[in-house]
Motif scaffolding. Structure first.
Motif, PDB file in Angstrom:
ATOM      1  N   ALA A 127       0.856  -1.186   0.000  1.00 17.90           N
ATOM      2  CA  ALA A 127       0.000   0.000   0.000  1.00 17.90           C
ATOM      3  C   ALA A 127       0.893   1.236   0.000  1.00 17.90           C
ATOM      4  O   ALA A 127       1.998   1.214   0.543  1.00 17.90           O
ATOM      5  CB  ALA A 127      -0.931   0.007   1.206  1.00 17.90           C
ATOM      6  N   LEU A 128       0.403   2.323  -0.594  1.00 18.74           N
ATOM      7  CA  LEU A 128       1.164   3.569  -0.674  1.00 18.74           C
ATOM      8  C   LEU A 128       0.492   4.665   0.137  1.00 18.74           C
ATOM      9  O   LEU A 128      -0.728   4.716   0.246  1.00 18.74           O
ATOM     10  CB  LEU A 128       1.259   4.055  -2.127  1.00 18.74           C
ATOM     11  N   ASN A 129       1.339   5.539   0.695  1.00 17.65           N
ATOM     12  CA  ASN A 129       0.871   6.806   1.250  1.00 17.65           C
ATOM     13  C   ASN A 129       1.752   7.867   0.623  1.00 17.65           C
ATOM     14  O   ASN A 129       2.820   8.185   1.137  1.00 17.65           O
ATOM     15  CB  ASN A 129       0.975   6.814   2.775  1.00 17.65           C
ATOM     16  N   GLU A 130       1.319   8.375  -0.523  1.00 19.78           N
ATOM     17  CA  GLU A 130       2.150   9.329  -1.275  1.00 19.78           C
ATOM     18  C   GLU A 130       2.386  10.623  -0.512  1.00 19.78           C
ATOM     19  O   GLU A 130       3.445  11.232  -0.627  1.00 19.78           O
ATOM     20  CB  GLU A 130       1.505   9.628  -2.619  1.00 19.78           C
ATOM     21  N   ALA A 131       1.383  11.062   0.249  1.00 18.80           N
ATOM     22  CA  ALA A 131       1.524  12.313   0.993  1.00 18.80           C
ATOM     23  C   ALA A 131       2.695  12.238   1.969  1.00 18.80           C
ATOM     24  O   ALA A 131       3.386  13.236   2.213  1.00 18.80           O
ATOM     25  CB  ALA A 131       0.233  12.624   1.737  1.00 18.80           C
ATOM     26  N   LEU A 132       2.921  11.060   2.519  1.00 18.98           N
ATOM     27  CA  LEU A 132       4.035  10.857   3.441  1.00 18.98           C
ATOM     28  C   LEU A 132       5.275  10.309   2.742  1.00 18.98           C
ATOM     29  O   LEU A 132       6.322  10.163   3.362  1.00 18.98           O
ATOM     30  CB  LEU A 132       3.623   9.887   4.562  1.00 18.98           C
ATOM     31  N   GLY A 133       5.127   9.982   1.458  1.00 23.13           N
ATOM     32  CA  GLY A 133       6.251   9.423   0.717  1.00 23.13           C
ATOM     33  C   GLY A 133       6.645   8.049   1.204  1.00 23.13           C
ATOM     34  O   GLY A 133       7.837   7.719   1.272  1.00 23.13           O
ATOM     35  N   ARG A 134       5.643   7.218   1.527  1.00 24.07           N
ATOM     36  CA  ARG A 134       5.932   5.904   2.097  1.00 24.07           C
ATOM     37  C   ARG A 134       5.281   4.774   1.306  1.00 24.07           C
ATOM     38  O   ARG A 134       4.177   4.906   0.789  1.00 24.07           O
ATOM     39  CB  ARG A 134       5.451   5.838   3.550  1.00 24.07           C
ATOM     40  N   VAL A 135       6.011   3.659   1.252  1.00 16.96           N
ATOM     41  CA  VAL A 135       5.506   2.425   0.657  1.00 16.96           C
ATOM     42  C   VAL A 135       5.512   1.376   1.768  1.00 16.96           C
ATOM     43  O   VAL A 135       6.552   1.088   2.361  1.00 16.96           O
ATOM     44  CB  VAL A 135       6.406   1.950  -0.507  1.00 16.96           C
ATOM     45  N   TYR A 136       4.340   0.814   2.058  1.00 16.38           N
ATOM     46  CA  TYR A 136       4.208  -0.197   3.115  1.00 16.38           C
ATOM     47  C   TYR A 136       4.135  -1.579   2.463  1.00 16.38           C
ATOM     48  O   TYR A 136       3.272  -1.834   1.628  1.00 16.38           O
ATOM     49  CB  TYR A 136       2.940   0.039   3.939  1.00 16.38           C
TER      50      TYR A 136
END
Length: 298
Positions: A127-136
């Motif tokens: 899953a991605l959280n682009e706002a935080l620049g993270r890939v889980y």
């Protein structure tokens, strides 16, 4: 709503194809084999990670197109089990044999691979959280969540093997809520665990059993626009829906091969319009539903 099982479900029927099928029968090469993960991008294309194919199949109903990615070159795939996209429709795929995340552009052209050797041992959910620049990335074999930056560098690891809060036993899939909370399917602990964006444990729900709201073989997890939590259970052949506190609201599905039924379902995804996509593995199809929301009398 409908099902997707092959190229025929999205491409236009031409006279040439109709004549060909009359003479030699339907081409089964585009038939789903064993779909595990599903995702819909911002253009409405349905992306399916198929472990039998060893590739990601893309069904574009809007433009009547079918395509396959991961067939050759630096982005060749072996056993994809997770797929998602970013705001530019770049495609991120976990490969559980190659132990890496492979990134493609919208057209399926290889961009890069993420995960240095030894970092990932059995990546599944992503899953991605682009706002935080993270890939889980869910690492099933390591019993943890690897959090990467958008370049693939590990910035945090969440969890370890165990049964305590924040620990995992063969986790599989993952979803990100609108509040940035991280929802993890802790499959062999038979529960959903919820963390904040930094990986701090918030709450959990579920347990092993055959009663309502319990799990037997939980796989896919997703959230709709109102924050309801959906869990696919392969043993029950259904999807259970919970509120934020883990209270069961509804379930749908049963064993079978008729429309709306399942045979060992696995992954799922809910898009921004509350279309619900579920991989129906042994029926070799994607079942698509829609959450109407609001007052059901309307």
């Amino acid at each position: 709503m409908y099902t997707i099982s092959s190229e025929d479900d999205v491409t236009e029927e031409t006279l040439t194809r109709k004549l060909k099928e009359t003479v030699i029968g339907k081409d089964v090469t585009s038939q789903l084999g064993k779909p595990y993960a599903v995702h819909a991008d911002r253009d409405g294309r349905i992306l399916v990670a198929d472990s039998a194919w060893g590739k990601v199949l893309i069904f574009d109903k809007k433009n009547h197109k079918f395509s396959v990615i991961g067939e050759e070159g630096g982005g060749v795939l072996s056993k994809p089990l997770g797929v998602t996209t970013d705001s530019a429709n770049n495609i991120y795929v976990t490969d559980t044999v190659q132990n890496r995340v492979i990134v493609y552009d919208k057209a399926g052209k290889f961009i890069k691979a993420m995960g240095k050797e030894g970092v990932l041992e059995q990546p599944v959910g992503i899953a991605l959280n682009e706002a935080l620049g993270r890939v889980y990335v869910v690492d099933t074999k390591k019993h943890n969540i690897q959090v990467m930056d958008m370049d693939g560098n590990i910035v945090k690891t969440i969890g370890q093997r165990g049964t305590a809060d924040g620990e995992f036993n063969f986790p599989t899939n993952i979803a990100i809520g609108k509040d940035n909370a991280v929802y993890v399917m802790d499959s062999f602990n038979f529960r959903v665990q919820i963390f904040d964006k930094d990986g701090n444990f918030l709450r959990k729900f579920g347990g092993v059993g055959t009663g309502l709201g319990m799990f037997s073989k939980p796989k896919g997890i997703a959230l709709d626009s109102e924050g309801h939590i959906y869990v696919v259970d392969a043993a029950f052949n259904n999807v259970q829906i919970f509120d934020r506190e883990g209270r069961l609201l509804l379930f749908f599905g049963e064993m079978g091969n008729k429309p709306g039924q399942f045979w060992l379902p696995a992954g799922m995804y809910i898009d921004e319009e509350d279309n619900i996509y579920v991989t129906d593995q042994y029926n070799k199809r994607i079942n698509v539903y829609k959450y109407l929301g609001g007052d059901i009398t309307q």
